[in-house]
Design a protein around this motif. Structure first.
Motif, PDB file in Angstrom:
ATOM      1  N   GLN A  26       0.826  -1.214   0.000  1.00 59.92           N
ATOM      2  CA  GLN A  26       0.000   0.000   0.000  1.00 59.92           C
ATOM      3  C   GLN A  26       0.858   1.262   0.000  1.00 59.92           C
ATOM      4  N   ARG A  27       1.856   1.292   0.866  1.00 56.29           N
ATOM      5  CA  ARG A  27       2.689   2.484   0.964  1.00 56.29           C
ATOM      6  C   ARG A  27       3.544   2.678  -0.290  1.00 56.29           C
ATOM      7  N   PHE A  28       4.072   1.583  -0.825  1.00 54.79           N
ATOM      8  CA  PHE A  28       4.907   1.684  -2.015  1.00 54.79           C
ATOM      9  C   PHE A  28       4.082   2.125  -3.217  1.00 54.79           C
ATOM     10  N   ALA A  29       2.877   1.560  -3.385  1.00 57.94           N
ATOM     11  CA  ALA A  29       2.006   1.936  -4.501  1.00 57.94           C
ATOM     12  C   ALA A  29       1.618   3.415  -4.401  1.00 57.94           C
ATOM     13  N   LYS A  30       1.306   3.870  -3.205  1.00 58.52           N
ATOM     14  CA  LYS A  30       0.940   5.275  -3.010  1.00 58.52           C
ATOM     15  C   LYS A  30       2.116   6.185  -3.359  1.00 58.52           C
ATOM     16  N   GLN A  31       3.302   5.811  -2.902  1.00 60.38           N
ATOM     17  CA  GLN A  31       4.496   6.613  -3.191  1.00 60.38           C
ATOM     18  C   GLN A  31       4.784   6.615  -4.691  1.00 60.38           C
ATOM     19  N   CYS A  32       4.594   5.478  -5.344  1.00 57.34           N
ATOM     20  CA  CYS A  32       4.813   5.356  -6.785  1.00 57.34           C
ATOM     21  C   CYS A  32       3.876   6.288  -7.551  1.00 57.34           C
ATOM     22  N   VAL A  33       2.597   6.283  -7.193  1.00 55.11           N
ATOM     23  CA  VAL A  33       1.623   7.143  -7.869  1.00 55.11           C
ATOM     24  C   VAL A  33       1.965   8.607  -7.661  1.00 55.11           C
ATOM     25  N   GLU A  34       2.282   8.965  -6.425  1.00 57.47           N
ATOM     26  CA  GLU A  34       2.611  10.363  -6.135  1.00 57.47           C
ATOM     27  C   GLU A  34       3.849  10.826  -6.897  1.00 57.47           C
ATOM     28  N   LYS A  35       4.799   9.941  -7.045  1.00 59.23           N
ATOM     29  CA  LYS A  35       6.016  10.270  -7.785  1.00 59.23           C
ATOM     30  C   LYS A  35       5.701  10.498  -9.264  1.00 59.23           C
ATOM     31  N   GLU A  36       4.799   9.680  -9.810  1.00 59.76           N
ATOM     32  CA  GLU A  36       4.447   9.789 -11.222  1.00 59.76           C
ATOM     33  C   GLU A  36       3.627  11.051 -11.522  1.00 59.76           C
ATOM     34  N   VAL A  37       2.792  11.480 -10.595  1.00 57.24           N
ATOM     35  CA  VAL A  37       1.932  12.644 -10.855  1.00 57.24           C
ATOM     36  C   VAL A  37       2.522  13.947 -10.324  1.00 57.24           C
ATOM     37  N   ARG A  38       3.712  13.915  -9.809  1.00 56.00           N
ATOM     38  CA  ARG A  38       4.324  15.099  -9.211  1.00 56.00           C
ATOM     39  C   ARG A  38       4.335  16.290 -10.181  1.00 56.00           C
ATOM     40  N   ASN A  39       4.711  16.068 -11.420  1.00 52.35           N
ATOM     41  CA  ASN A  39       4.814  17.159 -12.396  1.00 52.35           C
ATOM     42  C   ASN A  39       3.663  17.147 -13.402  1.00 52.35           C
ATOM     43  N   SER A  40       2.610  16.447 -13.073  1.00 49.62           N
ATOM     44  CA  SER A  40       1.475  16.305 -13.979  1.00 49.62           C
ATOM     45  C   SER A  40       0.596  17.550 -13.972  1.00 49.62           C
ATOM     46  N   ILE A  41      -0.069  17.785 -15.085  1.00 50.45           N
ATOM     47  CA  ILE A  41      -1.007  18.897 -15.182  1.00 50.45           C
ATOM     48  C   ILE A  41      -2.376  18.456 -14.675  1.00 50.45           C
TER      49      ILE A  41
END
Length: 120
Positions: A35-50
């Motif tokens: 759960q924590r790794f998946a959440k961190q992964c998503v947040e990392k991917e959307v960090r610079n997203s519009i």
């Protein structure tokens, strides 16, 4: 003789209960890691997203796949370092690369409107 038999049964019961508890603890730790790794992964991917909301939905499934694949092969001490010390170890990085390649290859690619310069 009866006392020996009772103590033997009690000992077996205690050992089997402790194994069950250890397995449940390990499973809950794996679930917590996923759960924590998946959440961190998503947040990392959307960090610079519009469009963060749309991209969160798009990256959720691949990130969950990556987290499950990593947790299946990652030693418990590496999970502990991630969960409690917030460290990304070399083993975790290598596992991420392998899992990401596998999970992204298996996901459906969006169809483009053009095929070799021609409209479909």
């Amino acid at each position: 003789m009866a006392a020996l038999l009772r103590s033997l049964c009690l000992g077996i019961l205690l050992v089997s209960c402790s194994n069950t508890t250890l397995l449940q603890t390990a499973d809950s730790k794996r679930e917590q890691f996923e759960q924590r790794f998946a959440k961190q992964c998503v947040e990392k991917e959307v960090r610079n997203s519009i469009n963060k909301d749309n991209d969160r939905l798009r990256f959720a499934k691949p990130c969950e796949c990556i987290a499950k694949r990593i947790s299946a092969h990652l030693p418990e001490r590496e999970m502990d370092k991630f969960l409690f010390e917030h460290k990304i170890t070399r083993t975790l990085s290598m596992s991420f690369d392998k899992a990401a390649y596998f999970c992204v290859q298996n996901s459906a690619k969006p169809k483009s409107l053009f095929l070799f310069g021609k409209k479909q």
